[in-house]
Design a protein around this motif. Sequence first.
Motif, PDB file in Angstrom:
ATOM      1  N   LEU A   1      -4.400 -19.625   8.003  1.00 51.13           N
ATOM      2  CA  LEU A   1      -4.539 -18.991   6.681  1.00 51.13           C
ATOM      3  C   LEU A   1      -5.924 -18.363   6.533  1.00 51.13           C
ATOM      4  N   LEU A   2      -6.905 -19.122   6.949  1.00 49.68           N
ATOM      5  CA  LEU A   2      -8.281 -18.667   6.818  1.00 49.68           C
ATOM      6  C   LEU A   2      -8.534 -17.436   7.697  1.00 49.68           C
ATOM      7  N   GLY A   3      -8.090 -17.526   8.952  1.00 50.29           N
ATOM      8  CA  GLY A   3      -8.328 -16.431   9.891  1.00 50.29           C
ATOM      9  C   GLY A   3      -7.581 -15.178   9.486  1.00 50.29           C
ATOM     10  N   ALA A   4      -6.352 -15.349   8.996  1.00 48.78           N
ATOM     11  CA  ALA A   4      -5.509 -14.194   8.689  1.00 48.78           C
ATOM     12  C   ALA A   4      -5.777 -13.641   7.296  1.00 48.78           C
ATOM     13  N   GLY A   5      -6.341 -14.462   6.424  1.00 45.13           N
ATOM     14  CA  GLY A   5      -6.413 -14.051   5.021  1.00 45.13           C
ATOM     15  C   GLY A   5      -7.800 -13.696   4.532  1.00 45.13           C
ATOM     16  N   HIS A   6      -8.736 -13.586   5.464  1.00 46.67           N
ATOM     17  CA  HIS A   6     -10.122 -13.450   5.029  1.00 46.67           C
ATOM     18  C   HIS A   6     -10.635 -12.029   5.191  1.00 46.67           C
ATOM     19  N   GLU A   7     -10.916 -11.679   6.446  1.00 44.68           N
ATOM     20  CA  GLU A   7     -11.504 -10.367   6.706  1.00 44.68           C
ATOM     21  C   GLU A   7     -10.484  -9.249   6.517  1.00 44.68           C
ATOM     22  N   THR A   8      -9.217  -9.600   6.541  1.00 44.14           N
ATOM     23  CA  THR A   8      -8.178  -8.594   6.334  1.00 44.14           C
ATOM     24  C   THR A   8      -8.332  -7.933   4.968  1.00 44.14           C
ATOM     25  N   THR A   9      -8.137  -8.712   3.901  1.00 47.26           N
ATOM     26  CA  THR A   9      -8.225  -8.123   2.562  1.00 47.26           C
ATOM     27  C   THR A   9      -9.621  -7.588   2.295  1.00 47.26           C
ATOM     28  N   ALA A  10     -10.648  -8.328   2.735  1.00 49.62           N
ATOM     29  CA  ALA A  10     -12.022  -7.892   2.479  1.00 49.62           C
ATOM     30  C   ALA A  10     -12.233  -6.479   3.026  1.00 49.62           C
ATOM     31  N   ASN A  11     -11.757  -6.250   4.240  1.00 46.21           N
ATOM     32  CA  ASN A  11     -11.966  -4.944   4.855  1.00 46.21           C
ATOM     33  C   ASN A  11     -11.077  -3.862   4.267  1.00 46.21           C
ATOM     34  N   ASN A  12      -9.852  -4.228   3.934  1.00 41.98           N
ATOM     35  CA  ASN A  12      -8.980  -3.200   3.342  1.00 41.98           C
ATOM     36  C   ASN A  12      -9.497  -2.795   1.963  1.00 41.98           C
ATOM     37  N   LEU A  13     -10.049  -3.760   1.241  1.00 41.86           N
ATOM     38  CA  LEU A  13     -10.593  -3.464  -0.087  1.00 41.86           C
ATOM     39  C   LEU A  13     -11.836  -2.573   0.022  1.00 41.86           C
ATOM     40  N   ALA A  14     -12.744  -2.931   0.924  1.00 44.88           N
ATOM     41  CA  ALA A  14     -13.978  -2.138   1.061  1.00 44.88           C
ATOM     42  C   ALA A  14     -13.669  -0.742   1.613  1.00 44.88           C
ATOM     43  N   LEU A  15     -12.864  -0.674   2.672  1.00 46.16           N
ATOM     44  CA  LEU A  15     -12.544   0.632   3.259  1.00 46.16           C
ATOM     45  C   LEU A  15     -11.718   1.464   2.276  1.00 46.16           C
ATOM     46  N   GLY A  16     -10.831   0.824   1.545  1.00 44.66           N
ATOM     47  CA  GLY A  16     -10.015   1.514   0.553  1.00 44.66           C
ATOM     48  C   GLY A  16     -10.867   2.099  -0.576  1.00 44.66           C
ATOM     49  N   MET A  17     -11.861   1.336  -1.039  1.00 48.95           N
ATOM     50  CA  MET A  17     -12.755   1.866  -2.081  1.00 48.95           C
ATOM     51  C   MET A  17     -13.569   3.033  -1.530  1.00 48.95           C
ATOM     52  N   PHE A  18     -14.008   2.890  -0.273  1.00 39.40           N
ATOM     53  CA  PHE A  18     -14.743   3.977   0.390  1.00 39.40           C
ATOM     54  C   PHE A  18     -13.864   5.238   0.411  1.00 39.40           C
ATOM     55  N   ALA A  19     -12.609   5.086   0.790  1.00 43.52           N
ATOM     56  CA  ALA A  19     -11.692   6.241   0.849  1.00 43.52           C
ATOM     57  C   ALA A  19     -11.524   6.868  -0.532  1.00 43.52           C
ATOM     58  N   LEU A  20     -11.372   6.029  -1.559  1.00 36.14           N
ATOM     59  CA  LEU A  20     -11.190   6.565  -2.916  1.00 36.14           C
ATOM     60  C   LEU A  20     -12.452   7.296  -3.385  1.00 36.14           C
ATOM     61  N   LEU A  21     -13.631   6.721  -3.071  1.00 40.18           N
ATOM     62  CA  LEU A  21     -14.878   7.373  -3.486  1.00 40.18           C
ATOM     63  C   LEU A  21     -15.056   8.713  -2.765  1.00 40.18           C
ATOM     64  N   GLU A  22     -14.503   8.820  -1.566  1.00 41.64           N
ATOM     65  CA  GLU A  22     -14.574  10.057  -0.794  1.00 41.64           C
ATOM     66  C   GLU A  22     -13.484  11.064  -1.171  1.00 41.64           C
ATOM     67  N   ARG A  23     -12.527  10.622  -1.985  1.00 36.74           N
ATOM     68  CA  ARG A  23     -11.419  11.500  -2.388  1.00 36.74           C
ATOM     69  C   ARG A  23     -11.389  11.512  -3.916  1.00 36.74           C
ATOM     70  N   PRO A  24     -12.404  12.145  -4.528  1.00 33.89           N
ATOM     71  CA  PRO A  24     -12.573  12.052  -5.990  1.00 33.89           C
ATOM     72  C   PRO A  24     -11.328  12.481  -6.772  1.00 33.89           C
ATOM     73  N   GLU A  25     -10.564  13.428  -6.209  1.00 35.98           N
ATOM     74  CA  GLU A  25      -9.373  13.891  -6.944  1.00 35.98           C
ATOM     75  C   GLU A  25      -8.327  12.775  -6.998  1.00 35.98           C
ATOM     76  N   GLN A  26      -8.279  11.941  -5.966  1.00 41.16           N
ATOM     77  CA  GLN A  26      -7.338  10.819  -5.958  1.00 41.16           C
ATOM     78  C   GLN A  26      -7.801   9.732  -6.930  1.00 41.16           C
ATOM     79  N   LEU A  27      -9.106   9.482  -6.923  1.00 35.22           N
ATOM     80  CA  LEU A  27      -9.676   8.489  -7.840  1.00 35.22           C
ATOM     81  C   LEU A  27      -9.447   8.933  -9.277  1.00 35.22           C
ATOM     82  N   ALA A  28      -9.622  10.228  -9.532  1.00 34.60           N
ATOM     83  CA  ALA A  28      -9.420  10.754 -10.887  1.00 34.60           C
ATOM     84  C   ALA A  28      -7.962  10.598 -11.307  1.00 34.60           C
ATOM     85  N   ALA A  29      -7.041  10.816 -10.370  1.00 34.58           N
ATOM     86  CA  ALA A  29      -5.615  10.671 -10.692  1.00 34.58           C
ATOM     87  C   ALA A  29      -5.304   9.226 -11.086  1.00 34.58           C
ATOM     88  N   LEU A  30      -5.897   8.291 -10.357  1.00 38.88           N
ATOM     89  CA  LEU A  30      -5.681   6.874 -10.660  1.00 38.88           C
ATOM     90  C   LEU A  30      -6.287   6.506 -12.016  1.00 38.88           C
TER      91      LEU A  30
END
Length: 419
Positions: free
Chosen positions: A253-282
């Motif tokens: 649980l620890l190995g599978a549930g830790h860096e996975t979400t952490a990285n998807n959340l950080a990379l996902g926010m990075f992607a949204l900040l780089e795609r302002p039109e998508q962030l604005a739509a949200l």
Amino acid sequence: SSDTATSFPTAMRGVMPADLLERDARCPFDPAPGLLSRRDGDPVQPLPLANGARAWLVTGFEEARAVLADGRFSNDRIRHPDATQMSAEQAANGYCPVDVPERRDGMFIFMDPPEHTRLRSLLTGQFTVRRMRALESRLREIAVEHIEAMRAAGTSADLVPSYALPLPSLMICELLGVDYADRETFQRNTAVALSSTSSDEDRARAGGELYAFIAGLVAAKRAAPSDDLLSGLVHDADPPLTDAQLIDMTLVLLGAGHETTANNLALGMFALLERPEQLAALRADPSLIDGTVEELLRYCSIIQLGVSRVATEDVAIGGVTIAAGETVVIGTPETNRDPRHWADPDHLDVRRERAPHLAFGHGIHQCLGQQLARAEMRVGVEELVTRMPDLRLAVPADEVPLRNDMLIFGVHALPVTWG
Ligand code: HEM
């Protein structure tokens, strides 16, 4: 077995061709160049590994689903050693990386039915609707607390340690019933044990302390159960689970549930900040949040080549025959951008019609924590977007340090600013 917790992210390093793992800094959200360039090729292609072994790479969405749904492919690394898990020397000597006897006990992620079925169903039985609801309201509290702490501390922060990592980390503490007083040590050891930047020595020491801590936690839940998932596992299983099984399952649980979400959340926010039109739509339509989460899972596909199987008999798939004993690697980022399956696959579109993707895998090993991961992503993005409307990158995008050295892709840091 103190190295168990560290073995997930590091296993394949050095064996996979680098051009399949290392993404291009100009668009770190796209699959690595070596994966993208194979997209026009066959859906199942030969994959020469650095250790000299031959494996197969699946780049087609339908073919990947077919492999993951097919019981002739095994995930049992003891019975069927996986070529991607070995160094050249180990491969030459017939070494199996999962050869420590204790590792067998509860490492259900590396088991086949029927052993896998029993352990997995004991766990899914603990992910009750009531428990998930309670987790979600705690999740929102934790997100808001961390945003307030960032604001109180100034006008800039690194989003990884101050937000993206503590969210899933604290959620696992909730799930397992780790006491507040012990959380700091637990989180610190977990971070060191799972981090690419720790020295081998530090990783081993932190892994050892983590193992001892979890052993103590299991003993404590045996003596005095509370309302958490680990207590449920300790007391509800019939026949009861052994301590070794419980410790292993917790480590999974620890190995599978830790860096996975952490990285998807950080990379996902990075992607949204780089795609302002998508962030604005949200921002304009908050009901897009669920679709945004699915799209960030698909578009970022942070588990790059971490899903693999071994054929237990000859299997014909995607126009080739995979021979018994051969390893098949799922190119998840590629399958989630397969133009035969997705319209305009390289475009991040928060309005994209929802459809199944392979970010959580498929079949009997499909991510057990996916509802929790979705909630973590949803609340994590939602609270940041609404509470920090002027959030932006604090450095040029090409200076954000990428996790090109890791199997689970993401960013090592995400410097942001506001106000
Ligand atoms: C399995 C992805 C979050 C627990 C998997 C698999 C993938 C995956 C691709 C399948 C591996 C395979 O078939 O070989 C992700 C992603 C996540 C995430 C992208 C976050 C965005 C979580 C969380 C938890 C979790 C939060 C638990 C708290 C597990 C477990 C398995 C698993 C226990 C093994 C299931 C089995 O073997 O039956 N995950 N995961 N995951 N995941 Fe996740």
